[in-house]
Scaffold this motif. Structure first.
Motif, PDB file in Angstrom:
ATOM      1  N   ALA A   1      74.741 -10.617  69.366  1.00  0.00           N
ATOM      2  CA  ALA A   1      74.810 -11.469  68.174  1.00  0.00           C
ATOM      3  C   ALA A   1      73.713 -12.520  68.098  1.00  0.00           C
ATOM      4  CB  ALA A   1      76.180 -12.155  68.131  1.00  0.00           C
ATOM      5  N   THR A   2      73.049 -12.769  69.226  1.00  0.00           N
ATOM      6  CA  THR A   2      71.948 -13.735  69.189  1.00  0.00           C
ATOM      7  C   THR A   2      70.602 -12.998  69.186  1.00  0.00           C
ATOM      8  OG1 THR A   2      71.894 -13.866  71.602  1.00  0.00           O
ATOM      9  CG2 THR A   2      73.316 -15.459  70.458  1.00  0.00           C
ATOM     10  N   GLY A   3      70.636 -11.671  69.114  1.00  0.00           N
ATOM     11  CA  GLY A   3      69.410 -10.865  69.212  1.00  0.00           C
ATOM     12  C   GLY A   3      68.831 -10.502  67.850  1.00  0.00           C
ATOM     13  N   THR A   4      67.822  -9.648  67.901  1.00  0.00           N
ATOM     14  CA  THR A   4      67.013  -9.320  66.720  1.00  0.00           C
ATOM     15  C   THR A   4      67.851  -8.813  65.545  1.00  0.00           C
ATOM     16  OG1 THR A   4      65.465  -8.515  68.397  1.00  0.00           O
ATOM     17  CG2 THR A   4      64.869  -8.106  66.127  1.00  0.00           C
ATOM     18  N   VAL A   5      68.711  -7.855  65.805  1.00  0.00           N
ATOM     19  CA  VAL A   5      69.493  -7.250  64.721  1.00  0.00           C
ATOM     20  C   VAL A   5      70.862  -7.927  64.601  1.00  0.00           C
ATOM     21  CG1 VAL A   5      70.594  -5.111  63.932  1.00  0.00           C
ATOM     22  CG2 VAL A   5      68.310  -5.033  64.960  1.00  0.00           C
TER      23      VAL A   5
ATOM     24  N   LEU B   1      79.475 -12.546  69.932  1.00  0.00           N
ATOM     25  CA  LEU B   1      79.588 -12.509  71.400  1.00  0.00           C
ATOM     26  C   LEU B   1      78.271 -12.949  72.039  1.00  0.00           C
ATOM     27  CD1 LEU B   1      81.632 -11.420  73.698  1.00  0.00           C
ATOM     28  CD2 LEU B   1      79.908  -9.635  73.967  1.00  0.00           C
ATOM     29  N   THR B   2      78.374 -13.796  73.042  1.00  0.00           N
ATOM     30  CA  THR B   2      77.193 -14.205  73.798  1.00  0.00           C
ATOM     31  C   THR B   2      77.604 -14.527  75.225  1.00  0.00           C
ATOM     32  OG1 THR B   2      75.413 -15.859  73.983  1.00  0.00           O
ATOM     33  CG2 THR B   2      77.481 -16.604  72.972  1.00  0.00           C
ATOM     34  N   ARG B   3      76.628 -14.400  76.125  1.00  0.00           N
ATOM     35  CA  ARG B   3      76.906 -14.809  77.507  1.00  0.00           C
ATOM     36  C   ARG B   3      76.764 -16.315  77.663  1.00  0.00           C
ATOM     37  NH1 ARG B   3      72.286 -11.285  79.807  1.00  0.00           N
ATOM     38  NH2 ARG B   3      71.543 -12.001  77.777  1.00  0.00           N
TER      39      ARG B   3
HETATM   40  N1  LIG Z   1      62.314  -2.812  69.184  1.00  0.00           N
HETATM   41  C1  LIG Z   1      62.291  -1.616  68.668  1.00  0.00           C
HETATM   42  O1  LIG Z   1      61.336  -1.187  68.010  1.00  0.00           O
HETATM   43  C2  LIG Z   1      63.481  -0.699  68.853  1.00  0.00           C
HETATM   44  C3  LIG Z   1      63.422   0.596  68.325  1.00  0.00           C
HETATM   45  C4  LIG Z   1      64.532   1.438  68.464  1.00  0.00           C
HETATM   46  C5  LIG Z   1      65.649   0.994  69.124  1.00  0.00           C
HETATM   47  N2  LIG Z   1      65.678  -0.273  69.626  1.00  0.00           N
HETATM   48  C6  LIG Z   1      66.906  -0.699  70.328  1.00  0.00           C
HETATM   49  O2  LIG Z   1      67.484  -1.837  69.697  1.00  0.00           O
HETATM   50  C7  LIG Z   1      68.274  -2.540  70.621  1.00  0.00           C
HETATM   51  C8  LIG Z   1      67.982  -4.025  70.469  1.00  0.00           C
HETATM   52  O3  LIG Z   1      66.772  -4.338  71.059  1.00  0.00           O
HETATM   53  P1  LIG Z   1      66.134  -5.802  71.009  1.00  0.00           P
HETATM   54  O4  LIG Z   1      64.926  -5.758  71.870  1.00  0.00           O
HETATM   55  O5  LIG Z   1      66.009  -6.274  69.609  1.00  0.00           O
HETATM   56  O6  LIG Z   1      67.208  -6.678  71.789  1.00  0.00           O
HETATM   57  P2  LIG Z   1      67.926  -8.001  71.383  1.00  0.00           P
HETATM   58  O7  LIG Z   1      68.904  -7.744  70.315  1.00  0.00           O
HETATM   59  O8  LIG Z   1      66.959  -9.093  71.143  1.00  0.00           O
HETATM   60  O9  LIG Z   1      68.708  -8.275  72.765  1.00  0.00           O
HETATM   61  C9  LIG Z   1      69.271  -9.451  73.124  1.00  0.00           C
HETATM   62  C10 LIG Z   1      70.772  -9.526  72.747  1.00  0.00           C
HETATM   63  O10 LIG Z   1      71.557  -8.750  73.673  1.00  0.00           O
HETATM   64  C11 LIG Z   1      72.608  -9.571  74.162  1.00  0.00           C
HETATM   65  N3  LIG Z   1      72.965  -9.189  75.520  1.00  0.00           N
HETATM   66  C12 LIG Z   1      72.119  -8.799  76.512  1.00  0.00           C
HETATM   67  N4  LIG Z   1      72.809  -8.503  77.632  1.00  0.00           N
HETATM   68  C13 LIG Z   1      74.121  -8.710  77.347  1.00  0.00           C
HETATM   69  C14 LIG Z   1      75.310  -8.575  78.101  1.00  0.00           C
HETATM   70  N5  LIG Z   1      75.303  -8.185  79.391  1.00  0.00           N
HETATM   71  N6  LIG Z   1      76.485  -8.868  77.505  1.00  0.00           N
HETATM   72  C15 LIG Z   1      76.519  -9.286  76.203  1.00  0.00           C
HETATM   73  N7  LIG Z   1      75.419  -9.412  75.434  1.00  0.00           N
HETATM   74  C16 LIG Z   1      74.229  -9.144  76.006  1.00  0.00           C
HETATM   75  C17 LIG Z   1      72.032 -10.975  74.109  1.00  0.00           C
HETATM   76  O11 LIG Z   1      73.098 -11.892  74.081  1.00  0.00           O
HETATM   77  P3  LIG Z   1      73.083 -13.330  74.854  1.00  0.00           P
HETATM   78  O12 LIG Z   1      71.743 -13.504  75.502  1.00  0.00           O
HETATM   79  O13 LIG Z   1      73.336 -14.327  73.756  1.00  0.00           O
HETATM   80  O14 LIG Z   1      74.197 -13.210  75.810  1.00  0.00           O
HETATM   81  C18 LIG Z   1      71.251 -10.939  72.799  1.00  0.00           C
HETATM   82  O15 LIG Z   1      72.116 -11.190  71.709  1.00  0.00           O
HETATM   83  C19 LIG Z   1      67.972  -1.913  71.990  1.00  0.00           C
HETATM   84  O16 LIG Z   1      69.007  -0.990  72.298  1.00  0.00           O
HETATM   85  C20 LIG Z   1      66.677  -1.162  71.748  1.00  0.00           C
HETATM   86  O17 LIG Z   1      66.528  -0.036  72.611  1.00  0.00           O
HETATM   87  C21 LIG Z   1      64.629  -1.118  69.513  1.00  0.00           C
END
Ligand SMILES: NC(=O)c1ccc[n+]([C@@H]2O[C@H](COP(=O)([O-])OP(=O)(O)OC[C@H]3O[C@@H](n4cnc5c(N)ncnc54)[C@H](OP(=O)(O)O)[C@@H]3O)[C@@H](O)[C@H]2O)c1
Length: 272
Positions: A8-12, A30-32
């Motif tokens: 929920a704090t990530g890109t999407v 949800l966040t850690r």
């Molecule tokens: N970037 C691309 O071009 C691309 C392309 C295709 C697919 N994808 C996929 O898209 C997804 C998102 O990628 P992103 O790089 O944008 O990541 P992101 O969303 O920025 O990742 C960080 C998020 O994940 C949460 N998180 C991480 N570990 C966690 C845990 N153990 N428990 C609960 N929450 C957790 C973090 O929460 P907190 O830190 O707040 O706890 C934060 O909200 C990935 O599966 C990636 O493979 C990306």
């Protein structure tokens, strides 16, 4: 009906939370690390870690919709406890699930496929947000250096979120696997031009050789697996990467956002 958003704090995920809140749907993020999580007014924050399912019971209480990421930890390791997570969700009363998959499927998709929750898979080749990787060199030198200049139908994170929201609040998406793209296939060089126009600065585009790319990644401390992944993607992206699909518009009823719009929205990150 409360929807729990992981990542929920990530890109999407951040966009999913904001869009659900904007339409008045009760949403829990949800966040850690709740102390660090910035969420819109009215959004509940729940503390939990997907790699430690024992921490998730309070977050799942009263939840009927769930958005899932498929990795856990800052190294983005694939979740190996998908079965346990899916069982917990089913027990809590979750009826609709959206899943943002990575390049490879994990135990999460496997468990959902084996279970009977209604779920929708979201797949993407490349996010527009990857252009943030260029921010430092754009701010410092007005240059973008990349390996590979193939067209890619990069997708706006807000459109991925809009599809997730549709899957979470409407009937008719369960069982679907949506490959999401932006509305046009653009080479990195074309994206750099659009970014330059958005920030009002002429940017230089430089194509790196494979060796130069490896060396720059190593210097930035990127681990070997990720470097190899970047090399494969830069040299020979999958054919699907450049194919524009109508899915975002079909599901959300509005055309996918353009890269020019993304660049205008994020111009401040690329200016000094
Ligand atoms: N970037 C691309 O071009 C691309 C392309 C295709 C697919 N994808 C996929 O898209 C997804 C998102 O990628 P992103 O790089 O944008 O990541 P992101 O969303 O920025 O990742 C960080 C998020 O994940 C949460 N998180 C991480 N570990 C966690 C845990 N153990 N428990 C609960 N929450 C957790 C973090 O929460 P907190 O830190 O707040 O706890 C934060 O909200 C990935 O599966 C990636 O493979 C990306």
């Amino acid at each position: 009906m409360t929807i729990l958003v992981t990542g929920a704090t990530g890109t999407v995920g951040r966009r999913i939370v904001a869009q659900l809140a904007a339409r008045g749907t009760p949403v829990r993020a949800l966040t850690r690390n709740p102390a660090k999580a910035a969420v819109p007014d009215g959004v509940e924050v729940a503390c939990g870690d997907l790699t430690e399912p024992g921490t998730l019971a309070p977050a799942l209480e009263g939840v009927t919709g769930l958005h899932l990421i498929t990795f856990g930890g800052d190294d983005q390791a694939p979740l190996e406890n998908g079965r346990e997570l899916v069982e917990l969700a089913a027990k809590a009363g979750v009826r609709r699930v959206s899943v943002l998959s990575g390049w490879d499927e994990t135990s999460v998709e496997e468990a959902l496929r084996a279970g009977d929750l209604g779920w929708t898979q979201l797949r993407c080749v490349e996010f527009m947000a990857n252009a943030f990787d260029w921010a430092k060199s754009v701010r410092r030198d007005g240059v973008v250096r990349v390996f590979g200049n193939h067209p890619g139908a990069v997708v706006h994170e807000a459109d991925i979120a809009a599809v997730a929201v549709a899957a979470l609040v409407e009937d008719g998406h369960a069982g679907e696997s949506y490959l999401l793209t932006g509305p046009e296939a653009l080479t990195p060089e074309q994206r750099v031009r659009l970014l330059g126009a958005a920030i009002g600065r002429e940017l230089r585009f430089e194509e790196l050789s494979e060796e130069e790319y490896r060396a720059s990644m190593r210097a930035a401390g990127v681990d070997d697996d990720l470097i190899e992944f970047g090399v494969r993607l830069g040299a020979e992206p999958p054919p699907a990467a450049a194919v524009v699909l109508p899915t975002v518009e079909r599901v959300t009823g509005r055309p996918g956002r353009t890269f020019a719009a993304w660049a205008a929205e994020h111009a401040a990150a690329f200016r000094n």
